[in-house]
Design a protein around this motif. Structure first.
Motif, short mmCIF file in Angstrom:
data_model
loop_
_atom_site.label_atom_id
_atom_site.label_comp_id
_atom_site.label_asym_id
_atom_site.label_seq_id
_atom_site.Cartn_x
_atom_site.Cartn_y
_atom_site.Cartn_z
N LYS A 1 2.87 -5.84 -9.52
CA LYS A 1 2.68 -6.30 -10.91
C LYS A 1 1.21 -6.59 -11.19
CE LYS A 1 7.42 -7.97 -11.28
NZ LYS A 1 8.33 -9.12 -11.26
N GLN A 2 0.52 -7.18 -10.21
CA GLN A 2 -0.93 -7.41 -10.38
C GLN A 2 -1.67 -6.08 -10.50
OE1 GLN A 2 -1.62 -9.79 -6.82
NE2 GLN A 2 -1.96 -11.63 -8.05
N THR B 1 -2.51 -7.81 -2.95
CA THR B 1 -2.00 -7.80 -4.32
C THR B 1 -0.58 -7.28 -4.41
OG1 THR B 1 -3.19 -5.71 -4.49
CG2 THR B 1 -4.17 -7.60 -5.61
N THR B 2 0.13 -7.76 -5.45
CA THR B 2 1.49 -7.31 -5.72
C THR B 2 1.46 -6.11 -6.67
OG1 THR B 2 1.76 -8.65 -7.70
CG2 THR B 2 2.26 -9.72 -5.58
N LEU C 1 10.52 -6.33 -6.96
CA LEU C 1 9.14 -6.44 -6.47
C LEU C 1 8.14 -5.71 -7.36
CD1 LEU C 1 9.82 -5.97 -2.65
CD2 LEU C 1 9.26 -8.09 -3.83
N ARG D 1 2.32 -6.20 3.10
CA ARG D 1 1.24 -6.62 2.19
C ARG D 1 1.41 -8.09 1.80
NH1 ARG D 1 -1.96 -3.20 -0.31
NH2 ARG D 1 -1.96 -4.42 -2.23
N ARG D 2 2.64 -8.50 1.58
CA ARG D 2 2.87 -9.90 1.23
C ARG D 2 2.41 -10.81 2.36
NH1 ARG D 2 7.93 -9.54 0.06
NH2 ARG D 2 8.77 -10.31 2.02
N PHE E 1 -4.54 -11.07 -2.93
CA PHE E 1 -3.67 -11.61 -3.98
C PHE E 1 -4.40 -12.69 -4.79
CE2 PHE E 1 -0.86 -15.05 -5.31
CZ PHE E 1 0.12 -14.38 -6.03
N LEU F 1 5.51 -3.18 1.33
CA LEU F 1 5.43 -4.33 0.43
C LEU F 1 5.56 -5.63 1.21
CD1 LEU F 1 7.60 -2.85 -2.44
CD2 LEU F 1 5.25 -3.66 -2.71
#
Length: 526
Positions: free
Chosen positions: A479-480, A476-477, A447, A470-471, A497, A467
């Motif tokens: 990585k973003q 946002t992730t 993730l 949030r998904r 996102f 996480l």
């Protein structure tokens, strides 16, 4: 009595833990949140299943209160196991039991070890003592619920030695926000009281030494109170009976109408009733009223018993947090205790998860010189703490960029999403204290979180839960966050996102350079 939504959630959560095989679980509910009602309803559910329930408490008033609330909330009567009263001949399936009585071996042996199916421990922060453990170990087949209003992180770690899980927590900030408790405004009184000579006992300041240290300041404190709370209904907590009685007399000499109660008072019930009815506007006590006494009209608390134990501090303040007609807020007077170590509880410790934020908030309230809403003060202190952390984090991020790590540092993620609960997380229960599992590590890496700095399974579980949440919320992730914050954009963790994806697509189309018409430090997504 109709349950509030959080009370229903708490009841369901406790039965959920028991049903999945947990033997000993904990319920944390702020003073004034109706924890007695909640465990009464839990008891009712157990009795419906044909079970026998023991409710344990360490003081007579708490036993009476539990039996009274049980009758009002559920209609169930209770047998009593206390002094000469025994439940053995009773047909009631609910027993309220005195710890001092049941801890005796001769008393315990009258019961088969499987006599109770469930045990509820009121004021569970006391349950690690030998007297409680003797009873709980004897009835070791019973499932246990500990109920408390007041564990701090240290207490939680201690309670985690006995309890396996935290079933549900209802906090002071949430109760105030949802309108079930009144707002609190804290004011620091500019008197420097010297505690440097006070010795310690059982992890806190010694009461006898505190009384002597406080004595020279009592007249000044009364004068300061006259400026702040002459028109308020006030409870004052003091370390000793003689100090409490002396301060009552001083307050009366300053124009207050003050009374005093202590454990030896023959007229205690009358004094408490007269105070409730408005005959007195100040009630002094030497730590008698910390548990099991309610007077919703109290709108000022004065803590003249400095303590390092947050549970004790929260209990004192909790005497004034209930709602009452015409009561806008609770005024909490704080003092500049001078001690060699900064370990004392202040208003900030009522709501701050992090010691860092608590210290900033305490300083901000002290500098304000007037009553400050503690929730507003906590927001400001958190912002100050985040700003200080971001400065330090900027250097770390530069190092991370140099290492070209593709994963997000956990601290960067927590700060970007403004998750104070994750930043200040301390593992409490046994499973939380162990290292992260291989599966947790692999999932975090997948993730986008760099797992090497996550030291406990509890922290890993909290991060994974966040996480997942949030998904589901379309945020946002990791990585973003890493990509955009690495290019100077701020608090990307609070973005949607899709907004982050559109911006990254623009940057990619521009040869992986930020377009000239965008200033990363000022950019706000639509």
């Amino acid at each position: 009595m109709e349950d509030r939504l959080y009370q229903t959630e708490a009841i369901d959560a406790v039965f959920g833990e028991w049903n999945r095989g947990i033997q000993k679980t904990l319920l944390v509910m702020v003073t004034g949140g109706g924890k007695t009602i909640v465990f009464a309803k839990i008891t009712e559910g157990c009795v419906r299943e044909g079970e026998r329930v023991l409710i344990l408490a360490h003081r007579g008033e708490l036993l009476d209160q539990a039996a009274d609330k049980m009758k009002k909330a559920t209609g169930l009567g209770c047998a009593v196991e206390k002094a000469e009263n025994s439940c053995l001949e009773s047909w009631y399936r609910v027993v309220v039991g005195s710890v001092q009585t049941l801890m005796r071996e001769s008393r315990l042996k009258q019961f088969p070890p499987d006599f109770f199916d469930k045990i509820i421990v009121d004021e569970a922060h006391h349950c690690l003592s030998d007297s409680y453990q003797r009873i709980l170990n004897y009835f070791n087949k019973a499932k246990v619920l500990g109920v408390t209003a007041t564990p701090d992180r240290g207490d939680m770690r201690n309670l985690g030695q006995y309890f396996e899980t935290l079933a549900y927590e209802y906090t002071l900030p949430r109760a105030i926000k949802e309108g079930y408790l009144c707002p609190i405004k804290a004011q620091t009184i500019p008197l420097k009281l010297d505690l440097s000579g006070v010795s310690q006992q059982a992890g806190d300041f010694k009461s006898s030494d505190l009384g002597n240290a406080l004595d020279p300041y009592l007249y000044q404190i009364a004068e300061e109170m006259a400026k702040c709370c002459m028109d308020r209904k006030t409870v004052v907590f003091l370390p000793l009976i003689k100090t409490s009685q002396k301060f009552r007399d001083i307050l009366n000499s300053k124009g207050f109408s003050a009374a005093e109660v202590n454990g030896n008072s023959d007229d205690r019930e009358k004094v408490l009733k007269d105070f409730e009815d408005g005959k007195y506007n100040v009630l002094c006590n030497s730590m008698l009223l910390t548990e099991g006494w309610d007077c919703p009209s109290v709108d000022c608390i004065v803590v003249l018993r400095p303590t390092k134990i947050r549970s004790l501090y929260v209990q004192m303040v909790g005497r004034g947090t209930r709602l009452f007609d015409g009561k806008d807020y609770l005024l909490l007077l704080d003092f500049l205790w001078h001690t060699e170590r900064h370990e004392l509880c202040h208003p900030a410790h009522l709501i701050c998860e992090s010691q860092e934020v608590a210290e900033i908030m305490t300083k901000n309230i002290e500098e304000a010189g007037c009553p400050i809403d503690i929730q507003e003060a906590e927001v400001k202190a958190t912002e100050d703490a985040v700003a200080a952390r971001e400065e330090a984090l900027a250097k770390q991020l530069q190092e991370m960029k140099n290492r070209k790590r593709k994963l997000v540092d956990p601290l960067q993620f927590e700060m970007s999403i403004q998750a104070e609960d994750l930043v200040g997380y301390v593992p409490a229960f046994g499973w939380e204290l162990g290292p992260p599992t291989e599966k947790q590590i692999q999932t975090l890496e997948k993730l986008g979180i760099f797992p090497d700095q996550i030291e406990s399974a509890g922290k890993a579980a909290k991060l994974l839960d966040r996480l997942d949440k949030r998904r589901n919320e379309g945020l946002t992730t990791p990585k973003q966050i890493r990509f955009l914050e690495g290019r100077g954009f701020e608090h990307v963790g609070t973005w949607q996102f899709e907004a982050a994806k559109k911006l990254i697509d623009r940057i990619a189309a521009n040869g992986w350079r930020v377009p000239h018409d965008i200033s990363p430090h000022e950019y706000k997504p639509e």
